[in-house]
Scaffold this active site. Structure first.
Site, short mmCIF file in Angstrom:
data_model
loop_
_atom_site.label_atom_id
_atom_site.label_comp_id
_atom_site.label_asym_id
_atom_site.label_seq_id
_atom_site.Cartn_x
_atom_site.Cartn_y
_atom_site.Cartn_z
CB ALA A 122 -4.80 22.22 42.49
CG ASN A 187 -9.66 22.13 36.45
OD1 ASN A 187 -10.18 22.78 35.54
ND2 ASN A 187 -10.37 21.39 37.27
CG HIS A 217 -0.45 18.49 41.37
ND1 HIS A 217 -0.93 17.54 40.51
CD2 HIS A 217 -1.51 18.91 42.09
CE1 HIS A 217 -2.23 17.41 40.68
NE2 HIS A 217 -2.61 18.22 41.66
#
Ligand SMILES: NC(=O)c1ccc[n+]([C@@H]2O[C@H](COP(=O)([O-])OP(=O)(O)OC[C@H]3O[C@@H](n4cnc5c(N)ncnc54)[C@H](O)[C@@H]3O)[C@@H](O)[C@H]2O)c1
Length: 266
Positions: A122, A187, A217
């Site tokens: 991601a 993750n 992020h």
């Protein structure tokens, strides 16, 4: 390339679909998951075999095992794959935040001459970090901004979550501690740590922000190369709101690359 797939959730289905569409030039030999009805349905759709136990899984010809299931599945299947001389691509990268497991499978892969492939998932920027690490990489920081509801912890009151008017820093510290306290971020924090400075040195800040709907992020790094800042605003996948759509695309892209005879980029 013969593929064995573990997991028939959002990412597993997306990967099976990409094989069927020819985006991944491999042959799906066998799939397994805990939800038997999904496994049967996907196997029928994709014309491959399915199994419901770890032991049967290894009866099929395989060049690469694809894990898209859970950290428990990584621990159940990865050592067996490596012991059989089979390469693996792992989506549940959080399993590698457990340093002793990570060291054990890395050593095993080396002994058996196998590769463990970890996609960016991601986030992005891991290629930059890998290059920067060849020089002197001094600082790596992940700032994750999420809607307060997705950062709810046991003990937090619903009222407190709903009434948050301003962004609030809920965690600031090492990736090691972030992984412990906020396993849903595991993750991303693990991938960044593995690519850069490790779980102790990678800094993480998590912000509950009532003003955002996406999981955002921001990756920042500094070293003797200079610095970079990368912001990824992820949309959730339509079937599993906990999984960013980009994560499945990243797994498909890595598998497509592994099955190709020409590789572009580092
Ligand atoms: N690398 C990243 O950035 C990233 C991003 C999102 C998700 N993920 C991880 O990828 C994995 C899959 O995500 P998803 O959204 O497809 O999940 P999902 O919940 O939609 O599906 C999980 C599937 O795995 C199967 N499964 C779980 N444990 C298993 C086991 N021990 N043995 C066999 N099958 C098992 C389930 O039956 C189900 O079919 C998760 O672990 C998730 O944390 C990684």
């Amino acid at each position: 390339m013969n593929l064995g797939l573990i997991g028939c959730g959002y990412i597993g289905r997306a990967i099976a679909g990409a094989v069927k569409e020819g985006k991944i030039k491999g042959k799906l030999q066998v799939i397994t998951a805990l939800n038997v009805s999904s496994v049967q349905e996907i196997a029928r759709e994709h014309g491959c075999s399915y199994v419901t136990s770890v032991e049967e899984f290894w009866d099929y010809p395989m060049d690469l095992v694809v894990e898209a299931a859970s950290q428990e599945a990584v621990k159940q299947y990865l050592p067996d794959a490596l012991n059989r001389g089979i390469d693996a691509m792992v989506m549940s990268i959080g399993a590698f935040a457990d340093s002793s497991f990570s060291e054990r499978v890395t050593r095993l892969a080396r002994e058996k001459g196998c590769s463990i492939h970890l996609p960016s998932g991601a986030i992005g920027g891991l290629d930059l970090l890998a290059a920067a690490r060849q020089g002197s990489l001094e600082r790596v920081m992940l700032t994750t901004r999420k809607p307060p509801s997705s950062l709810k912890q046991p003990g937090d009151s619903q009222e407190e979550q709903d009434n948050l008017q301003e962004p609030r820093i809920v965690f600031e510290g090492s990736a090691r501690k972030a992984v412990e306290l906020y396993p849903k971020n595991v993750n991303v924090a693990a991938a960044l740590s593995l690519a850069g400075l490790g779980v102790s040195e990678t800094r993480v800040k998590i912000i509950a922000d009532p003003g955002v709907e996406r999981n955002i992020h921001q990756v920042e790094a500094e070293g003797d190369f200079g610095s970079f800042k990368l912001i990824v605003e992820n949309l959730p996948s339509p079937d599993n709101p906990k999984t960013s759509h980009l994560a499945s695309l990243s797994g498909i892209a890595l598998l497509a690359r592994l099955c190709e005879n020409i590789k572009v980029g580092n």
